[in-house]
Design a protein around this motif. Structure first.
Motif, PDB file in Angstrom:
ATOM      1  N   ILE A  39      -3.620 -16.111 -14.544  1.00 19.78           N
ATOM      2  CA  ILE A  39      -4.966 -15.329 -14.554  1.00 19.78           C
ATOM      3  C   ILE A  39      -6.036 -16.281 -14.144  1.00 19.78           C
ATOM      4  O   ILE A  39      -7.085 -15.740 -13.436  1.00 19.78           O
ATOM      5  N   VAL A  40      -6.303 -17.306 -14.703  1.00 17.97           N
ATOM      6  CA  VAL A  40      -7.202 -18.316 -13.969  1.00 17.97           C
ATOM      7  C   VAL A  40      -7.401 -18.425 -12.661  1.00 17.97           C
ATOM      8  O   VAL A  40      -8.304 -18.095 -11.807  1.00 17.97           O
ATOM      9  N   LEU A  41      -6.148 -18.478 -11.990  1.00 17.45           N
ATOM     10  CA  LEU A  41      -6.000 -18.800 -10.528  1.00 17.45           C
ATOM     11  C   LEU A  41      -6.261 -17.284  -9.932  1.00 17.45           C
ATOM     12  O   LEU A  41      -7.180 -17.583  -8.798  1.00 17.45           O
ATOM     13  N   ALA A  42      -5.578 -16.263 -10.393  1.00 14.22           N
ATOM     14  CA  ALA A  42      -5.970 -14.972  -9.856  1.00 14.22           C
ATOM     15  C   ALA A  42      -7.550 -14.545  -9.859  1.00 14.22           C
ATOM     16  O   ALA A  42      -8.200 -13.929  -8.991  1.00 14.22           O
TER      17      ALA A  42
ATOM     18  N   LEU B 292      -4.591  -8.573 -11.367  1.00  7.83           N
ATOM     19  CA  LEU B 292      -4.761  -9.263 -12.576  1.00  7.83           C
ATOM     20  C   LEU B 292      -3.814  -8.703 -13.821  1.00  7.83           C
ATOM     21  O   LEU B 292      -3.437  -9.436 -14.575  1.00  7.83           O
ATOM     22  N   ALA B 293      -3.727  -7.346 -13.833  1.00  7.67           N
ATOM     23  CA  ALA B 293      -2.909  -6.765 -14.896  1.00  7.67           C
ATOM     24  C   ALA B 293      -1.319  -7.396 -14.784  1.00  7.67           C
ATOM     25  O   ALA B 293      -0.762  -7.701 -15.501  1.00  7.67           O
TER      26      ALA B 293
ATOM     27  N   LEU C 242      -2.847 -11.734  -3.053  1.00  8.59           N
ATOM     28  CA  LEU C 242      -4.254 -11.796  -3.207  1.00  8.59           C
ATOM     29  C   LEU C 242      -4.662 -13.220  -2.491  1.00  8.59           C
ATOM     30  O   LEU C 242      -5.814 -13.053  -1.892  1.00  8.59           O
ATOM     31  N   ALA C 243      -3.630 -14.102  -2.478  1.00  8.21           N
ATOM     32  CA  ALA C 243      -4.051 -15.414  -1.971  1.00  8.21           C
ATOM     33  C   ALA C 243      -4.119 -15.282  -0.557  1.00  8.21           C
ATOM     34  O   ALA C 243      -5.160 -15.826   0.105  1.00  8.21           O
ATOM     35  N   VAL C 244      -3.337 -14.396   0.110  1.00  9.15           N
ATOM     36  CA  VAL C 244      -3.220 -14.283   1.595  1.00  9.15           C
ATOM     37  C   VAL C 244      -4.554 -13.625   1.936  1.00  9.15           C
ATOM     38  O   VAL C 244      -5.212 -14.037   3.158  1.00  9.15           O
ATOM     39  N   VAL C 245      -5.017 -12.534   1.617  1.00  6.47           N
ATOM     40  CA  VAL C 245      -6.300 -11.916   1.970  1.00  6.47           C
ATOM     41  C   VAL C 245      -7.412 -12.639   1.693  1.00  6.47           C
ATOM     42  O   VAL C 245      -8.278 -12.669   2.578  1.00  6.47           O
ATOM     43  N   THR C 246      -7.398 -13.344   0.729  1.00  3.87           N
ATOM     44  CA  THR C 246      -8.593 -14.101   0.402  1.00  3.87           C
ATOM     45  C   THR C 246      -8.690 -15.339   1.306  1.00  3.87           C
ATOM     46  O   THR C 246      -9.852 -15.563   1.815  1.00  3.87           O
ATOM     47  N   ALA C 247      -7.782 -16.006   1.609  1.00  6.38           N
ATOM     48  CA  ALA C 247      -7.699 -16.997   2.576  1.00  6.38           C
ATOM     49  C   ALA C 247      -7.933 -16.361   3.983  1.00  6.38           C
ATOM     50  O   ALA C 247      -8.720 -17.079   4.840  1.00  6.38           O
ATOM     51  N   VAL C 248      -7.733 -15.184   4.471  1.00 10.65           N
ATOM     52  CA  VAL C 248      -8.192 -14.620   5.689  1.00 10.65           C
ATOM     53  C   VAL C 248      -9.681 -14.516   5.602  1.00 10.65           C
ATOM     54  O   VAL C 248     -10.434 -14.811   6.480  1.00 10.65           O
TER      55      VAL C 248
END
Length: 413
Positions: free
Chosen positions: A232-235, A300-301, A372-378
């Motif tokens: 949850i913290v990471l997301a 997040l859910a 989520l990590a992929v689109v955030t990194a982009v």
């Protein structure tokens, strides 16, 4: 000695800024966005998304009308204040009725009819106050007369839609939006008045922040009832970074370039630029943020373990598509926005939007956190690349006086 009284309708000056009552008005729009997000979440299909975006388009058009009105009439004085509070009430009723915009729930008033009446109330009040403020400005009065048919036509169609069901109802809503948006273009812009470029640009910038606030709220709501955990913290941090990149893409230099272009324009040219770049092109930006918020809430859910999910589970196709399509839509609209104000094309952002869409199928095979990590990194990568490549131009734009030649700005490549 008696104190002289100010006129009941005060004009907005060029140097005016957004007033507290306008920010108060925006709180109703915050609630409206929340309602639209919930409406889409309850029917996460293509048809449900289309319906939600149609409702958003009408709510946006309500807000836009008062952004223009507040640029002609002081919203915090006299008649302007009364108009803002009255419109706030009608918009709030509209927002409350959003869950029943298409399907009436048992008991109480007929939801679709309430939506139509509330919309009509907001639009008619807008026309009335604008007419009173026009005084002997016959150009503005003529513009209002050309604008009125789209107001009456769209609300009449909305009343018709309240009596329909299914796809017929949806198509009638499409017609409502077409009448409003196309009718405004056909009415021209020669009579519209824009007294303060800085006020108008600030107003729209603040409403984007309001929409981004919805994405932050979505992060919190997605895990509000779940025990805190490392996933949850990471997301949450990834979601915040993504929202920050969305903010950066608009406010770092683009908002400054647009405001300066609007400030230099005059008369009908200024009105057309404001209509196209702000009233029209900010809607798909807000829509993209709403879709992103919907995806973030679902991520997040998932990572929080809601409904038996685990952080290793793949995100369902619908919320994943909403998140990735929302980011791509936002980027492409920013490209169109900058092209309209600066006449240059941001190719790097077009390429990034295409990359986001192409990565979506691969992201669908990853855990929700990975998607989520992929689109955030982009997005973070795009911001970093632009900041490095255009460092000198960015510094000049952010710190120079208002003598920028927008048309020759290299930072828009």
């Amino acid at each position: 000695m008696s104190v002289p009284r100010h006129p009941r309708i005060l004009a907005v000056a060029e140097e005016s800024r957004v007033t507290p009552i306008e920010l108060f008005f925006d709180l109703v729009f915050v609630f409206s966005i929340t309602q639209v997000t919930a409406l889409i979440a309850n029917d996460l299909t293509a048809h449900g998304v289309i319906r939600g975006l149609l409702v958003l388009a009408l709510l946006w058009w309500c807000w836009v009308g008062y952004a223009w009105l507040g640029n002609v009439v002081r919203a915090d004085e006299g008649v302007g204040r009364v108009a803002m509070f009255s419109a706030m009430g009608a918009m709030f009723v509209f927002a409350l009725s959003v869950p029943e915009a298409f399907v009436d729930l048992p008991g109480g008033l007929t939801g679709p009819v309430v939506v139509a009446v509330a919309y009509l109330s907001v639009r008619l009040l807008h026309l009335l106050i604008f007419w009173l403020a026009s005084g002997d400005d016959y150009g503005l009065r003529g513009q209002l007369l050309r604008f009125a048919p789209s107001v009456l036509g769209s609300t009449a169609l909305l009343l018709v839609a309240s009596q329909l069901h299914g796809r017929a109802q949806t198509w009638t809503w499409v017609a409502v939006v077409v009448v409003d948006y196309v009718g405004t273009i056909l009415g021209g812009a020669s009579g519209w008045r824009l007294n303060s470029a800085s006020h108008f640009a600030e107003r729209h910038g603040l409403i984007l922040i309001v929409a981004l606030g919805e994405s932050i709220v979505a992060i919190g709501l997605g895990v509000a009832t779940l025990p805190i955990s490392a996933p949850i913290v990471l997301a949450s941090l990834l979601g915040l970074a993504l929202a920050g990149a969305i903010w950066w893409a608009y406010f770092d230099v683009g908002a400054l370039i647009a405001e300066r272009a609007l400030r230099r324009a005059e008369g009908e040219q200024r009105a057309r630029l404001a209509r196209d770049a702000y009233s029209y092109l900010h809607l798909p930006m807000v829509a993209g943020i709403v879709l992103l918020a919907l995806g973030l809430k679902k991520v997040l859910a998932y990572v929080g373990g809601e409904l038996g999910h685990d952080w290793t589970d793949r995100l369902a196709i619908a919320p994943l598509a909403a998140m990735y399509a929302g980011v791509a839509l936002y980027l492409l609209t920013l490209v169109a926005f900058h092209y309209r104000v600066a006449h240059t094309l941001k190719r790097m952002r077009i390429a990034t939007a295409v990359l986001v869409i192409l990565l979506a199928p691969a992201a669908a095979q990853l855990p929700a956190l990975g998607a989520l990590a992929v689109v955030t990194a982009v997005m973070v990568g795009l911001i970093a690349a632009e900041s490095i490549r255009f460092a000198e131009d960015r510094e000049r734009i952010r710190h120079e006086e208002d003598d920028l030649n927008v048309g020759h700005d290299r930072a828009t490549d």
